[in-house]
Design a protein around this motif. Structure first.
Motif, mmCIF file in Angstrom:
data_model
loop_
_atom_site.group_PDB
_atom_site.id
_atom_site.type_symbol
_atom_site.label_atom_id
_atom_site.label_comp_id
_atom_site.label_asym_id
_atom_site.label_seq_id
_atom_site.Cartn_x
_atom_site.Cartn_y
_atom_site.Cartn_z
ATOM 1 N N GLU A 12 0.435 -1.375 -0.089
ATOM 2 C CA GLU A 12 0.295 0.028 -0.315
ATOM 3 C C GLU A 12 1.079 1.020 0.405
ATOM 4 O O GLU A 12 2.069 1.212 0.330
ATOM 5 C CB GLU A 12 -0.883 0.138 1.417
ATOM 6 C CG GLU A 12 -2.211 -0.929 1.878
ATOM 7 C CD GLU A 12 -2.319 -0.703 3.029
ATOM 8 O OE1 GLU A 12 -3.753 -0.781 2.661
ATOM 9 O OE2 GLU A 12 -1.699 -1.245 3.873
ATOM 10 N N LEU A 52 -11.643 -12.323 -0.843
ATOM 11 C CA LEU A 52 -10.227 -12.266 -1.387
ATOM 12 C C LEU A 52 -10.333 -12.718 -2.809
ATOM 13 O O LEU A 52 -9.863 -12.494 -3.984
ATOM 14 C CB LEU A 52 -9.175 -12.771 -0.478
ATOM 15 C CG LEU A 52 -8.439 -11.530 0.512
ATOM 16 C CD1 LEU A 52 -6.870 -12.282 1.366
ATOM 17 C CD2 LEU A 52 -8.147 -10.204 -0.418
ATOM 18 N N THR A 87 -3.306 -10.148 -4.564
ATOM 19 C CA THR A 87 -4.559 -10.889 -3.874
ATOM 20 C C THR A 87 -3.477 -11.415 -2.859
ATOM 21 O O THR A 87 -4.158 -11.750 -1.885
ATOM 22 C CB THR A 87 -5.669 -10.902 -4.643
ATOM 23 O OG1 THR A 87 -6.187 -9.404 -5.314
ATOM 24 C CG2 THR A 87 -6.724 -10.910 -3.179
ATOM 25 N N TRP A 90 -1.564 -10.099 -0.054
ATOM 26 C CA TRP A 90 -2.622 -9.292 0.708
ATOM 27 C C TRP A 90 -2.948 -10.935 1.888
ATOM 28 O O TRP A 90 -3.050 -10.912 2.955
ATOM 29 C CB TRP A 90 -4.151 -8.636 0.180
ATOM 30 C CG TRP A 90 -3.801 -7.840 0.003
ATOM 31 C CD1 TRP A 90 -3.564 -6.854 -0.886
ATOM 32 C CD2 TRP A 90 -3.989 -6.680 1.282
ATOM 33 N NE1 TRP A 90 -3.402 -5.212 -1.025
ATOM 34 C CE2 TRP A 90 -4.186 -5.556 0.556
ATOM 35 C CE3 TRP A 90 -4.342 -6.642 1.780
ATOM 36 C CZ2 TRP A 90 -3.670 -4.418 0.884
ATOM 37 C CZ3 TRP A 90 -4.564 -5.646 2.915
ATOM 38 C CH2 TRP A 90 -4.264 -4.609 2.617
ATOM 39 N N ARG A 127 -6.321 2.389 3.881
ATOM 40 C CA ARG A 127 -4.561 1.405 3.683
ATOM 41 C C ARG A 127 -4.775 0.932 5.379
ATOM 42 O O ARG A 127 -5.514 1.782 6.245
ATOM 43 C CB ARG A 127 -3.543 2.754 3.659
ATOM 44 C CG ARG A 127 -3.783 2.418 2.089
ATOM 45 C CD ARG A 127 -2.747 3.359 1.420
ATOM 46 N NE ARG A 127 -3.115 3.216 -0.194
ATOM 47 C CZ ARG A 127 -2.582 4.747 -0.781
ATOM 48 N NH1 ARG A 127 -2.521 6.088 -0.077
ATOM 49 N NH2 ARG A 127 -2.992 4.747 -2.198
ATOM 50 N N PHE A 138 5.246 -6.324 4.847
ATOM 51 C CA PHE A 138 4.287 -6.474 2.788
ATOM 52 C C PHE A 138 5.145 -6.449 2.294
ATOM 53 O O PHE A 138 5.272 -6.870 0.891
ATOM 54 C CB PHE A 138 3.261 -5.410 2.957
ATOM 55 C CG PHE A 138 2.506 -5.402 2.482
ATOM 56 C CD1 PHE A 138 1.800 -6.931 1.558
ATOM 57 C CD2 PHE A 138 1.046 -4.961 2.313
ATOM 58 C CE1 PHE A 138 0.988 -7.380 0.646
ATOM 59 C CE2 PHE A 138 -0.406 -4.480 1.293
ATOM 60 C CZ PHE A 138 -0.521 -6.142 0.915
ATOM 61 N N SER A 142 5.303 -9.092 -1.127
ATOM 62 C CA SER A 142 4.870 -8.784 -2.195
ATOM 63 C C SER A 142 6.016 -9.297 -3.383
ATOM 64 O O SER A 142 6.248 -10.177 -4.192
ATOM 65 C CB SER A 142 4.785 -7.227 -3.108
ATOM 66 O OG SER A 142 3.952 -6.871 -1.500
#
Length: 177
Positions: A12, A52, A87, A90, A127, A138, A142
């Protein structure tokens, strides 16, 4: 011919949406919005596995429609503000485990631009991960998703001008536009 899909990926508040809009204008093509953001703006930011998977399906539908529209205009590429690989990251960040439906997704992008977390975090009401520790985790998730999938990706960092120049260079280097 089906347009290439250049996907913005990363935690984010790393400038994905701003860079996406700028790239779409530069290449005169479609920007596929972040479906997860649209979903959370309506339903709230707390998501479970079912949410999700719904986000994945929504993003796939938006991408297919945008690519068809871009192809009809003769565009060489589309820009996606995230995709189901984000996703999946996430899911790991929020749920702590992988989701089989997300792992089964195979229509991956042609190039991923991984946005570094080297710019200030900005709260926009959606966020969640503000702390430096959460952002670093994160970011690692990622990157790990891209590496796990073996997709082509380039790290994009710096201020807005540096990010734009690096993204354009990465797209050119990939032979996409």
């Amino acid at each position: 011919m089906r347009p290439a899909n250049v996907v913005l990926h990363g935690p984010e508040s790393t400038g994905k949406s701003a860079l996406g809009a700028r790239l779409a204008a530069h290449y005169d093509t479609r920007l596929i919005p972040e479906y997860g953001r649209l979903y959370c703006e309506v339903r709230g930011s707390e998501t479970d596995a079912e949410d999700l998977v719904a986000i994945m399906h929504g993003h796939v539908a938006l991408t297919e429609a945008a690519r068809e529209q871009a192809a009809s205009r003769g565009a060489a590429l589309v820009i996606s503000d995230t995709d189901p690989l984000m996703t999946a990251a996430w899911a790991m960040m929020g749920l702590g485990h992988r989701l089989p439906a997300l792992d089964a997704f195979t229509d991956v992008g042609d190039l991923y631009l991984l946005m570094a977390d080297d710019i200030p975090w900005v709260d926009d009401g959606v966020r969640l991960h503000k702390s430096p520790e959460a952002r670093a985790r994160f970011m690692a998730l990622s990157r790990a998703e891209l590496e796990r999938r073996g997709v082509p990706w380039v790290l994009i960092s710096g201020d807005a001008e540096q990010r734009f120049a690096a993204a354009v260079a990465a797209i050119a280097s990939a032979g996409i536009a």
